[in-house]
Design a protein around this motif. Structure first.
Motif, PDB file in Angstrom:
ATOM      1  N   TYR A  95       0.928  -9.705  11.596  1.00 55.44           N
ATOM      2  CA  TYR A  95       1.394  -8.762  10.962  1.00 55.44           C
ATOM      3  C   TYR A  95       2.429  -7.801  12.131  1.00 55.44           C
ATOM      4  CZ  TYR A  95      -2.221  -5.234  11.886  1.00 55.44           C
ATOM      5  OH  TYR A  95      -3.159  -4.351  11.898  1.00 55.44           O
TER       6      TYR A  95
ATOM      7  N   TRP B  93       0.833  -1.472  -0.026  1.00 54.47           N
ATOM      8  CA  TRP B  93      -0.109   0.020  -0.060  1.00 54.47           C
ATOM      9  C   TRP B  93       1.004   1.294   0.095  1.00 54.47           C
ATOM     10  CZ3 TRP B  93      -2.685  -2.812   4.297  1.00 54.47           C
ATOM     11  CH2 TRP B  93      -3.983  -3.632   4.002  1.00 54.47           C
TER      12      TRP B  93
ATOM     13  N   ASP C  13      -2.463   7.120   8.170  1.00 50.89           N
ATOM     14  CA  ASP C  13      -2.730   6.043   7.424  1.00 50.89           C
ATOM     15  C   ASP C  13      -3.126   4.908   8.332  1.00 50.89           C
ATOM     16  OD1 ASP C  13      -3.001   4.207   5.267  1.00 50.89           O
ATOM     17  OD2 ASP C  13      -1.018   3.783   5.100  1.00 50.89           O
TER      18      ASP C  13
ATOM     19  N   ASP D   8      -0.264   1.467  16.025  1.00 50.58           N
ATOM     20  CA  ASP D   8      -1.059   0.416  15.234  1.00 50.58           C
ATOM     21  C   ASP D   8      -1.567  -0.367  16.283  1.00 50.58           C
ATOM     22  OD1 ASP D   8      -1.947  -1.599  13.619  1.00 50.58           O
ATOM     23  OD2 ASP D   8      -1.235  -0.632  11.781  1.00 50.58           O
TER      24      ASP D   8
ATOM     25  N   GLU E 231       3.890   7.758  12.580  1.00 50.84           N
ATOM     26  CA  GLU E 231       3.347   7.347  11.511  1.00 50.84           C
ATOM     27  C   GLU E 231       2.001   6.632  12.298  1.00 50.84           C
ATOM     28  OE1 GLU E 231       4.606   3.281   9.765  1.00 50.84           O
ATOM     29  OE2 GLU E 231       3.556   3.875   8.014  1.00 50.84           O
TER      30      GLU E 231
ATOM     31  N   GLY F 186      -0.934   3.737  11.836  1.00 49.66           N
ATOM     32  CA  GLY F 186      -1.204   2.975  10.814  1.00 49.66           C
ATOM     33  C   GLY F 186      -0.022   2.430  10.133  1.00 49.66           C
TER      34      GLY F 186
ATOM     35  N   SER G 211      -4.475   1.626  19.605  1.00 48.60           N
ATOM     36  CA  SER G 211      -5.554   2.621  18.598  1.00 48.60           C
ATOM     37  C   SER G 211      -4.801   4.144  18.922  1.00 48.60           C
ATOM     38  CB  SER G 211      -6.948   2.519  19.098  1.00 48.60           C
ATOM     39  OG  SER G 211      -7.630   3.377  18.168  1.00 48.60           O
ATOM     40  N   SER G 212      -4.906   4.639  17.860  1.00 45.67           N
ATOM     41  CA  SER G 212      -4.244   6.260  17.858  1.00 45.67           C
ATOM     42  C   SER G 212      -4.968   7.110  18.713  1.00 45.67           C
ATOM     43  CB  SER G 212      -4.391   6.660  16.572  1.00 45.67           C
ATOM     44  OG  SER G 212      -5.818   6.669  15.780  1.00 45.67           O
TER      45      SER G 212
ATOM     46  N   LYS H  43      -6.907  -0.686  -0.558  1.00 45.30           N
ATOM     47  CA  LYS H  43      -7.166  -1.366   0.552  1.00 45.30           C
ATOM     48  C   LYS H  43      -8.520  -1.357   1.211  1.00 45.30           C
ATOM     49  CE  LYS H  43      -4.321   1.835   2.023  1.00 45.30           C
ATOM     50  NZ  LYS H  43      -3.427   2.590   2.664  1.00 45.30           N
TER      51      LYS H  43
ATOM     52  N   PHE I  85       1.020  -1.089   9.869  1.00 47.97           N
ATOM     53  CA  PHE I  85       0.779  -2.527   9.232  1.00 47.97           C
ATOM     54  C   PHE I  85       2.151  -3.431   9.567  1.00 47.97           C
ATOM     55  CE2 PHE I  85      -0.321  -5.101   5.448  1.00 47.97           C
ATOM     56  CZ  PHE I  85      -1.056  -6.087   6.247  1.00 47.97           C
TER      57      PHE I  85
ATOM     58  N   ALA J 169       6.239   1.248   4.850  1.00 51.07           N
ATOM     59  CA  ALA J 169       6.766   2.698   4.701  1.00 51.07           C
ATOM     60  C   ALA J 169       7.498   3.106   6.038  1.00 51.07           C
ATOM     61  CB  ALA J 169       5.263   3.473   5.126  1.00 51.07           C
TER      62      ALA J 169
HETATM   63  C1  SAM Z   1      -3.040   0.507   5.196  1.00 52.04           C
HETATM   64  S1  SAM Z   1      -2.559  -0.117   6.583  1.00 52.04           S
HETATM   65  C2  SAM Z   1      -1.109   1.051   6.873  1.00 52.04           C
HETATM   66  C3  SAM Z   1      -0.139   0.758   5.706  1.00 52.04           C
HETATM   67  C4  SAM Z   1       1.273   1.134   6.180  1.00 52.04           C
HETATM   68  N1  SAM Z   1       1.266   2.545   6.440  1.00 52.04           N
HETATM   69  C5  SAM Z   1       2.093   0.695   4.920  1.00 52.04           C
HETATM   70  O1  SAM Z   1       2.570   1.766   4.252  1.00 52.04           O
HETATM   71  O2  SAM Z   1       2.600  -0.477   4.777  1.00 52.04           O
HETATM   72  C6  SAM Z   1      -3.755   0.331   7.938  1.00 52.04           C
HETATM   73  C7  SAM Z   1      -3.223   0.357   9.142  1.00 52.04           C
HETATM   74  O3  SAM Z   1      -3.916   0.930  10.331  1.00 52.04           O
HETATM   75  C8  SAM Z   1      -4.044   0.255  11.239  1.00 52.04           C
HETATM   76  N2  SAM Z   1      -5.209   0.831  11.974  1.00 52.04           N
HETATM   77  C9  SAM Z   1      -6.503   0.669  11.934  1.00 52.04           C
HETATM   78  N3  SAM Z   1      -6.989   1.267  12.885  1.00 52.04           N
HETATM   79  C10 SAM Z   1      -6.155   2.186  13.742  1.00 52.04           C
HETATM   80  C11 SAM Z   1      -6.158   2.894  14.813  1.00 52.04           C
HETATM   81  N4  SAM Z   1      -7.524   3.290  15.422  1.00 52.04           N
HETATM   82  N5  SAM Z   1      -5.195   3.389  15.444  1.00 52.04           N
HETATM   83  C12 SAM Z   1      -4.063   2.875  14.599  1.00 52.04           C
HETATM   84  N6  SAM Z   1      -3.987   2.205  13.663  1.00 52.04           N
HETATM   85  C13 SAM Z   1      -5.123   1.565  13.053  1.00 52.04           C
HETATM   86  C14 SAM Z   1      -4.603  -1.028  11.042  1.00 52.04           C
HETATM   87  O4  SAM Z   1      -4.324  -1.960  11.836  1.00 52.04           O
HETATM   88  C15 SAM Z   1      -3.472  -1.243   9.734  1.00 52.04           C
HETATM   89  O5  SAM Z   1      -2.223  -1.851  10.039  1.00 52.04           O
END
Ligand code: SAM
Length: 233
Positions: free
Chosen positions: A68, A9, A107, A62, A34, A36, A89-90, A232, A38, A42
């Motif tokens: 993962y 992504w 993200d 995250d 950062e 999110g 969670s953020s 995604k 994953f 990134a």
């Molecule tokens: C699209 S992925 C991120 C991709 C990553 N930035 C990369 O470049 O590969 C979205 C991520 O956001 C995380 N996520 C979902 N809800 C979240 C939250 N409330 N706080 C933090 N992270 C969260 C998910 O667990 C997932 O790993």
């Protein structure tokens, strides 16, 4: 060390990121956040290409559900001492972070309210002069995208977003930008949106002339359309 990723992504952003983040390369003491992370694609790219000074650091937020987390740890292993992991969670973490960041990447949860919350909590933690990037500015959730098997097009995405504003990230990001009018400079607007912070809330804005709110028009050069397969959620 071989890295292992199950999804990509991120790679389509690299050309823009090289340009937007060039000023941080080799600079000591850069702080990145950062939301999110994953599997750390990134994150690893940033550490290898931007946060290249040994004193630069990144905070990764995250919940890291399932397998993962193990892959994230392995993928950032070469820089592990410069990565601070917040496995939550953020909304629970970002308001508690101390210090100021040079760069923030949002993200995480792509529901509009969550994006708005991430933006609002991140902004006071971004240095004046710092850069904020939103992923998925033109993302259309799969539930409302009736043409998932067709090649992504910006025009179609914008039409769908206009029909379903309450479900799309763009609505939240535009709302945030409206509220922050005068406090940022737009660096790029395509599938992602990047801006530089010019002032803190409450600053005297009369001398600031750069800020613009993006118009609903075809983007400035961006990362190029995502192929359907890389979208995604
Ligand atoms: C699209 S992925 C991120 C991709 C990553 N930035 C990369 O470049 O590969 C979205 C991520 O956001 C995380 N996520 C979902 N809800 C979240 C939250 N409330 N706080 C933090 N992270 C969260 C998910 O667990 C997932 O790993």
């Amino acid at each position: 060390m071989a890295r292992h990723f199950t999804r990509d992504w991120f790679s389509h952003n690299i050309e823009n990121w090289r340009c937007w983040l060039a000023e941080f390369k080799d600079r000591p003491g850069v702080r990145a956040l950062e939301i999110g992370s994953f599997e750390g694609r990134a994150t690893a790219w940033l550490l290898e290409n931007v946060l290249t000074d040994g004193t630069s650091r990144i905070d990764c937020v995250d919940p890291f559900r399932n397998d993962y987390y193990r892959r994230f740890l392995s993928n950032v292993e070469p820089w592990r001492r410069r990565v601070t992991i917040h496995r939550a969670s953020s909304d629970a973490v970002v308001p508690t972070l101390s210090g100021a960041f040079d760069f923030i990447y949002i993200d995480g949860d792509h529901r509009p309210f969550a994006i708005l919350s991430d933006a609002v909590h991140s902004w006071p933690r971004l240095k004046v002069g710092g850069i904020l990037i939103f992923d998925d500015y033109l993302f259309v959730p799969h539930e409302i995208d009736r043409q998932r098997n067709v090649e992504w097009s910006e025009q179609r995405a914008r039409r769908q977003i206009a029909r379903h504003p309450a479900q799309c990230p763009k609505t939240a990001i535009d709302g945030f930008l409206m509220a922050m009018r005068g406090q940022y400079e737009l660096l790029g607007q395509g599938y992602q949106l990047a801006l530089r912070k010019l002032a803190d809330p409450g600053a005297d804005l009369s001398s600031l002339t750069f800020a613009t709110v993006p118009e609903d028009r075809p983007s400035a050069p961006g990362p190029g359309p995502r192929r359907r397969g890389s979208l995604k959620r």
